[in-house]
Design a protein around this motif. Structure first.
Motif, short mmCIF file in Angstrom:
data_model
loop_
_atom_site.label_atom_id
_atom_site.label_comp_id
_atom_site.label_asym_id
_atom_site.label_seq_id
_atom_site.Cartn_x
_atom_site.Cartn_y
_atom_site.Cartn_z
N THR A 114 1.00 -1.51 -0.33
CA THR A 114 -0.08 0.21 0.12
C THR A 114 1.26 1.34 0.58
O THR A 114 0.19 2.06 -0.80
CB THR A 114 -0.86 -0.29 1.18
OG1 THR A 114 -1.79 -0.81 1.64
CG2 THR A 114 -2.27 1.49 0.89
N ALA A 115 2.21 1.35 0.58
CA ALA A 115 2.83 2.54 0.65
C ALA A 115 3.23 2.81 -0.50
O ALA A 115 3.14 3.98 -1.01
CB ALA A 115 3.85 1.97 1.59
N ALA A 116 3.56 1.37 -0.97
CA ALA A 116 5.19 1.80 -2.26
C ALA A 116 3.72 2.16 -3.29
O ALA A 116 4.42 2.92 -4.01
CB ALA A 116 5.30 0.33 -2.95
N GLU A 117 1.96 2.10 -3.58
CA GLU A 117 1.04 2.10 -4.41
C GLU A 117 0.89 3.42 -3.81
O GLU A 117 1.03 4.21 -4.51
CB GLU A 117 0.21 1.12 -4.14
CG GLU A 117 -1.15 2.16 -4.57
CD GLU A 117 -2.52 0.77 -5.10
OE1 GLU A 117 -3.75 1.91 -4.89
OE2 GLU A 117 -2.46 0.54 -4.46
N LYS A 118 0.61 4.23 -2.74
CA LYS A 118 0.15 5.67 -2.46
C LYS A 118 1.35 6.51 -2.55
O LYS A 118 1.14 7.61 -3.84
CB LYS A 118 -0.24 5.66 -0.70
CG LYS A 118 -1.61 4.96 -0.99
CD LYS A 118 -3.02 5.48 -1.87
CE LYS A 118 -3.20 4.80 -0.67
NZ LYS A 118 -5.36 4.85 -1.77
N VAL A 119 3.01 6.12 -2.78
CA VAL A 119 3.63 7.04 -2.59
C VAL A 119 3.92 7.00 -3.89
O VAL A 119 4.12 8.30 -4.74
CB VAL A 119 5.32 6.57 -1.50
CG1 VAL A 119 6.76 7.65 -2.10
CG2 VAL A 119 5.09 6.74 -0.04
N GLY A 120 3.75 5.37 -4.44
CA GLY A 120 4.63 6.01 -6.25
C GLY A 120 3.39 6.79 -6.67
O GLY A 120 3.83 7.74 -7.74
N LEU A 121 1.87 6.89 -6.44
CA LEU A 121 1.16 7.62 -7.26
C LEU A 121 1.56 9.02 -7.22
O LEU A 121 1.34 10.16 -7.86
CB LEU A 121 0.04 6.95 -6.96
CG LEU A 121 -0.34 5.89 -7.17
CD1 LEU A 121 -2.20 5.32 -6.69
CD2 LEU A 121 -0.92 5.88 -9.09
N HIS A 122 1.72 9.25 -5.78
CA HIS A 122 1.58 10.45 -5.60
C HIS A 122 3.21 11.34 -6.24
O HIS A 122 3.06 12.40 -6.32
CB HIS A 122 2.34 10.75 -3.97
CG HIS A 122 2.40 12.02 -3.69
ND1 HIS A 122 1.61 13.04 -2.96
CD2 HIS A 122 3.61 12.73 -3.44
CE1 HIS A 122 1.49 14.38 -2.57
NE2 HIS A 122 2.93 14.73 -2.89
N LEU A 123 3.85 10.71 -6.23
CA LEU A 123 5.09 10.78 -7.40
C LEU A 123 4.91 11.22 -8.32
O LEU A 123 5.40 12.21 -9.29
CB LEU A 123 6.73 10.55 -6.76
CG LEU A 123 7.12 10.00 -5.71
CD1 LEU A 123 8.25 8.60 -5.41
CD2 LEU A 123 7.31 11.27 -4.88
N ALA A 124 4.02 10.06 -8.88
CA ALA A 124 3.79 10.37 -10.45
C ALA A 124 2.87 11.55 -10.59
O ALA A 124 3.17 11.98 -11.81
CB ALA A 124 3.40 8.96 -10.94
N ALA A 125 2.25 11.98 -9.93
CA ALA A 125 1.31 12.40 -9.90
C ALA A 125 2.43 14.07 -9.55
O ALA A 125 2.01 15.48 -10.22
CB ALA A 125 -0.04 12.83 -8.97
N ALA A 126 3.53 13.61 -9.43
CA ALA A 126 4.02 15.74 -8.94
C ALA A 126 5.03 15.32 -10.19
O ALA A 126 6.21 16.11 -10.96
CB ALA A 126 4.78 15.33 -7.47
N GLY A 127 4.87 14.85 -11.17
CA GLY A 127 6.23 14.54 -12.29
C GLY A 127 7.18 13.60 -12.07
O GLY A 127 8.12 14.15 -12.88
#
Length: 394
Positions: A39-52
């Motif tokens: 879950t952490a990998a998913e949430k952090v990964g999606l946050h970083l992807a949204a940040a470019g």
């Protein structure tokens, strides 16, 4: 979704732009369907992807064959086939992931230290390494001496080879001060989504009435205080049920048998349920969440209960008190469990106060938006060629 079996140097896995890049290792992959690290990998990964950012997550897949590549919600996936079960398969997966990353210079974010010795190769290759050190996993008695020794050794390797270490709780941060210089340790907790509504039908389908049951969600082992919680709840008729999630095998496990023998007829054992479409409504419509964990850092299940606005009765220790806050209730024995439930369940005003406090604590630093930003700020310091030398390198 498309899958590309072309070798790495010819595939979409080659960096062709100037976006900051991070490779995430140590989990089963995304989307999350296994545990807290996923879950952490998913949430952090999606946050970083949204940040470019360019985010690449290594995913364990069953079977044999070549590594393949695809994309999920803007996150690139490196799919590594593994045909071994259990810890042997996980170890082989970690080894293959480390070997694959060694062909690149990208920053690596590693969740866990179970195979920390493998990360030595990345350090030798001067690949930036940020490692989330999880809890004091090696100290858990359930592993047995041999597994504890292996975990202890790997913890030492991770602490030494990681350029920076993440602790998910202030108590874990203090512990890591005995393993590495303070300058290379940062505390970043675990997050949870806020839950403001959920389908009642998911709850009624389980034979439960919304608002008329308590929930207990954890692995059924002694260090999670399940026996004390079930005994305390079962001391009298409360007008509530207790919904217990987890795989119980009373014919095989003496502790499981003890728990089930101590349970009153109002305790409902629902089995192991991992589907978030079921677990989230189950949390949201629960009158109270019982949390017996005695070890570890910021526990995902406890944070998720706060995000759902659950009043909490937790085992009294520094880990849980920091996470849930002083407005919740804490116990050390079955008798204390019974006493707290007597007072809380008969007081709607107390329940309302604890609900407000739970949501306030969640919003004060345990949302995925906040946690994602903390990861981004830290990881930016360790991007290759940013002018900042990793700790410990001259």
């Amino acid at each position: 979704m498309t899958t590309n079996p072309i070798p790495p140097k010819q595939s979409a896995d080659v960096q062709v732009d100037d976006r900051p890049t991070v490779r995430i290792l140590g989990t089963h992959g995304v989307p999350a369907n296994y545990g807290g690290f996923e879950t952490a990998a998913e949430k952090v990964g999606l946050h970083l992807a949204a940040a470019g950012w360019r985010v690449i997550v290594y995913c364990q897949r069953p079977g044999k064959g070549e590594i393949t590549y695809d994309e999920w919600q803007g996150v690139e996936r490196v799919n590594v086939p593994i045909d071994l079960p259990g810890w042997r398969g996980t170890s082989l997966f970690d080894l293959k992931c480390v070997r694959h990353t060694s062909g690149f210079t990208d920053l690596c974010l590693v969740f866990g230290y179970n195979t920390g010795i493998f990360n030595t190769w990345q350090r030798i290759k001067r690949i930036p390494l940020v490692i989330n050190m999880d809890g004091i996993e090696w100290s858990r008695s359930r592993w047995g001496l041999a597994r504890q020794t292996i975990l202890y050794i790997n913890e030492r390797f991770s602490a030494a080879v990681g350029h920076h270490l993440i602790a998910d709780h202030p108590e874990i941060e203090k512990y890591l001060w005995t393993r590495a210089p303070r300058r290379k340790i940062t505390m970043i907790a675990y997050g949870a989504d806020e839950v403001l509504k959920a389908e009642e039908t998911r709850v009624t389908a389980l034979g439960l009435e919304p608002g008329k049951y308590l929930s207990l969600i954890c692995r059924p082992i002694p260090e999670n205080s399940i026996l004390e919680l079930v005994k305390g709840f079962s001391m009298r008729d409360r007008g509530f049920k207790l919904a217990v999630l987890g795989e119980y095998r009373p014919d095989e496990d003496p502790y499981h048998r003890q728990v089930m023998e101590a349970a009153s007829e109002d305790v409902v054992f629902l089995g192991a349920i991992f589907d978030p479409e079921v677990v989230q409504p189950l949390r949201f419509h629960s009158a109270m969440y019982l949390h017996g964990h005695t070890v570890g850092g910021t526990n995902p299940s406890l944070v998720e209960a706060l995000g759902a606005g659950n009043p909490v009765l937790a085992h009294d220790n520094a880990y849980n008190r920091w996470t849930a806050g002083e407005d919740q209730a804490y116990f050390k024995s079955a008798e204390e469990v019974a006493g707290h439930l007597d007072r809380i369940l008969d007081s709607p005003s107390r329940i309302a106060h604890m609900t407000v406090a739970a949501r306030h604590r969640h919003k004060s630093g345990l949302t995925w938006q906040q946690i994602g930003e903390e990861y981004r700020t830290l990881l930016e310091q360790y991007l290759p060629n940013n002018g900042v030398k990793p700790d410990g390198e001259g």
